[in-house]
Design a protein around this motif. Structure first.
Motif, short mmCIF file in Angstrom:
data_model
loop_
_atom_site.label_atom_id
_atom_site.label_comp_id
_atom_site.label_asym_id
_atom_site.label_seq_id
_atom_site.Cartn_x
_atom_site.Cartn_y
_atom_site.Cartn_z
N PHE A 4 0.97 9.17 -5.94
CA PHE A 4 1.26 10.55 -5.58
C PHE A 4 2.47 11.11 -6.34
CE2 PHE A 4 -1.72 9.83 -2.24
CZ PHE A 4 -2.15 11.08 -1.84
N GLY A 5 3.10 10.28 -7.16
CA GLY A 5 4.26 10.74 -7.93
C GLY A 5 5.46 11.04 -7.06
N ALA A 6 5.64 10.24 -6.01
CA ALA A 6 6.71 10.48 -5.05
C ALA A 6 7.66 9.28 -4.98
CB ALA A 6 6.11 10.73 -3.67
N THR A 7 8.89 9.57 -4.64
CA THR A 7 9.84 8.50 -4.36
C THR A 7 9.47 7.90 -3.00
OG1 THR A 7 11.41 9.90 -3.17
CG2 THR A 7 11.67 9.74 -5.59
N ALA A 8 10.03 6.74 -2.71
CA ALA A 8 9.79 6.13 -1.40
C ALA A 8 10.26 7.04 -0.28
CB ALA A 8 10.47 4.77 -1.32
N GLY A 9 11.40 7.69 -0.47
CA GLY A 9 11.92 8.60 0.55
C GLY A 9 11.02 9.81 0.78
N GLU A 10 10.55 10.40 -0.31
CA GLU A 10 9.64 11.56 -0.19
C GLU A 10 8.34 11.15 0.50
OE1 GLU A 10 10.85 13.92 -4.32
OE2 GLU A 10 9.32 12.35 -4.37
N TRP A 52 0.84 -1.20 0.00
CA TRP A 52 0.00 0.00 0.00
C TRP A 52 0.88 1.25 0.00
CZ3 TRP A 52 -5.21 1.31 -0.05
CH2 TRP A 52 -6.08 0.23 -0.22
N PHE A 53 1.93 1.23 0.78
CA PHE A 53 2.86 2.36 0.81
C PHE A 53 3.45 2.59 -0.58
CE2 PHE A 53 7.11 4.06 1.01
CZ PHE A 53 6.98 5.16 1.84
N ASP A 54 3.97 1.52 -1.17
CA ASP A 54 4.63 1.65 -2.48
C ASP A 54 3.68 2.12 -3.56
OD1 ASP A 54 7.12 0.81 -1.45
OD2 ASP A 54 6.55 -1.30 -1.69
N HIS A 55 2.49 1.55 -3.59
CA HIS A 55 1.53 1.92 -4.63
C HIS A 55 1.01 3.35 -4.45
CE1 HIS A 55 1.73 -1.87 -6.54
NE2 HIS A 55 0.91 -2.54 -5.73
N LEU A 56 0.75 3.73 -3.21
CA LEU A 56 0.29 5.11 -2.99
C LEU A 56 1.39 6.11 -3.31
CD1 LEU A 56 -1.97 4.86 0.18
CD2 LEU A 56 -2.65 5.61 -2.10
N ALA A 57 2.63 5.78 -2.97
CA ALA A 57 3.75 6.67 -3.34
C ALA A 57 3.76 6.89 -4.84
CB ALA A 57 5.08 6.08 -2.86
N GLU A 58 3.56 5.82 -5.59
CA GLU A 58 3.53 5.93 -7.05
C GLU A 58 2.36 6.79 -7.51
OE1 GLU A 58 3.17 3.01 -10.92
OE2 GLU A 58 4.03 2.20 -9.08
N VAL A 96 6.35 12.18 4.21
CA VAL A 96 4.95 12.59 4.32
C VAL A 96 4.22 11.73 5.35
CG1 VAL A 96 2.73 12.56 3.08
CG2 VAL A 96 4.72 13.61 2.03
N VAL A 97 4.47 10.43 5.31
CA VAL A 97 3.79 9.50 6.22
C VAL A 97 4.40 9.55 7.62
CG1 VAL A 97 3.17 7.06 6.57
CG2 VAL A 97 3.11 8.03 4.28
N GLY A 98 5.63 10.05 7.73
CA GLY A 98 6.29 10.14 9.02
C GLY A 98 7.06 8.88 9.39
N ILE A 99 7.66 8.26 8.38
CA ILE A 99 8.44 7.04 8.61
C ILE A 99 9.91 7.34 8.33
CG2 ILE A 99 8.80 4.64 7.95
CD1 ILE A 99 5.94 4.55 6.90
N ASP A 100 10.75 7.11 9.31
CA ASP A 100 12.19 7.25 9.15
C ASP A 100 12.69 6.23 8.13
OD1 ASP A 100 15.02 6.10 10.34
OD2 ASP A 100 14.80 8.27 10.60
N PRO A 101 13.70 6.59 7.32
CA PRO A 101 14.20 5.64 6.31
C PRO A 101 14.59 4.28 6.87
CG PRO A 101 15.12 7.81 5.93
CD PRO A 101 14.37 7.88 7.22
N ARG A 102 15.23 4.24 8.04
CA ARG A 102 15.60 2.95 8.63
C ARG A 102 14.37 2.17 9.07
NH1 ARG A 102 20.25 4.65 12.65
NH2 ARG A 102 18.84 3.51 13.97
N THR A 103 13.39 2.89 9.55
CA THR A 103 12.14 2.23 9.94
C THR A 103 11.44 1.67 8.71
OG1 THR A 103 11.91 3.73 11.82
CG2 THR A 103 9.91 2.58 11.10
N LEU A 104 11.49 2.40 7.61
CA LEU A 104 10.88 1.92 6.37
C LEU A 104 11.54 0.61 5.93
CD1 LEU A 104 8.88 2.28 4.06
CD2 LEU A 104 10.59 3.73 2.91
N THR A 105 12.84 0.51 6.09
CA THR A 105 13.53 -0.74 5.76
C THR A 105 13.01 -1.88 6.63
OG1 THR A 105 15.50 0.47 5.06
CG2 THR A 105 15.80 -1.85 5.62
N ARG A 106 12.82 -1.61 7.91
CA ARG A 106 12.27 -2.64 8.81
C ARG A 106 10.85 -3.02 8.40
NH1 ARG A 106 14.53 0.45 12.78
NH2 ARG A 106 12.54 1.11 13.63
#
Length: 135
Positions: A39-45, A31-37, A49-59
């Motif tokens: 919204f035209g955003a990279t996973a990092g961007e 859901w995160f990946d598809h919604l990012a797409e 917006v969602v409030g997830i730290d990059p390391r947390t996103l990896t987890r």
């Protein structure tokens, strides 16, 4: 991705009572990946917006699920996306509008306001004004 995910988003927004338990259990990371797409955003961007730290996103990717809070944030963004699509007409128009400077926001891009609930509300209100020809 494609129309099937957009249909899932539409159904989730139109039937929140059916989607509530999925949000409480934590949405699948796709859901995160598809919604990012959408919204035209990279996973990092989108993580910002969602409030997830990059390391947390990896987890989260390793776990395959988001938390209830993160899932709730995604749901609010999905609602905004569906409204944007209804008003602007196409996924391309939505992405273009979200990433273009908006005079009503002191030339900030609407996407840049989506990291807070008040910002989401401001963007949604502007969409309502566009929808009703009051802008």
């Amino acid at each position: 991705m494609g129309a099937s995910f957009e249909l899932q988003v539409q159904q989730a927004v139109e039937n929140p009572e059916l989607f509530r338990s999925a949000v409480k259990e934590g949405l699948d990371i796709v859901w995160f990946d598809h919604l990012a797409e959408l919204f035209g955003a990279t996973a990092g961007e989108f993580a910002e917006v969602v409030g997830i730290d990059p390391r947390t996103l990896t987890r989260r990717r390793n776990d395959g699920k988001l938390t209830t809070r993160e899932s709730s944030s995604l749901y609010h963004l999905a609602v905004l996306y569906v409204h944007s699509l209804d008003v602007l007409g196409s996924p391309e128009a939505v992405r273009g509008w979200l990433h273009a400077p908006e005079p009503d926001f002191a030339d900030m891009k609407p996407f840049d306001l989506l990291d807070t609930a008040p910002g989401i509300q401001e963007v949604d209100q502007l969409l309502g004004r566009i929808e009703h020809g009051v802008f």
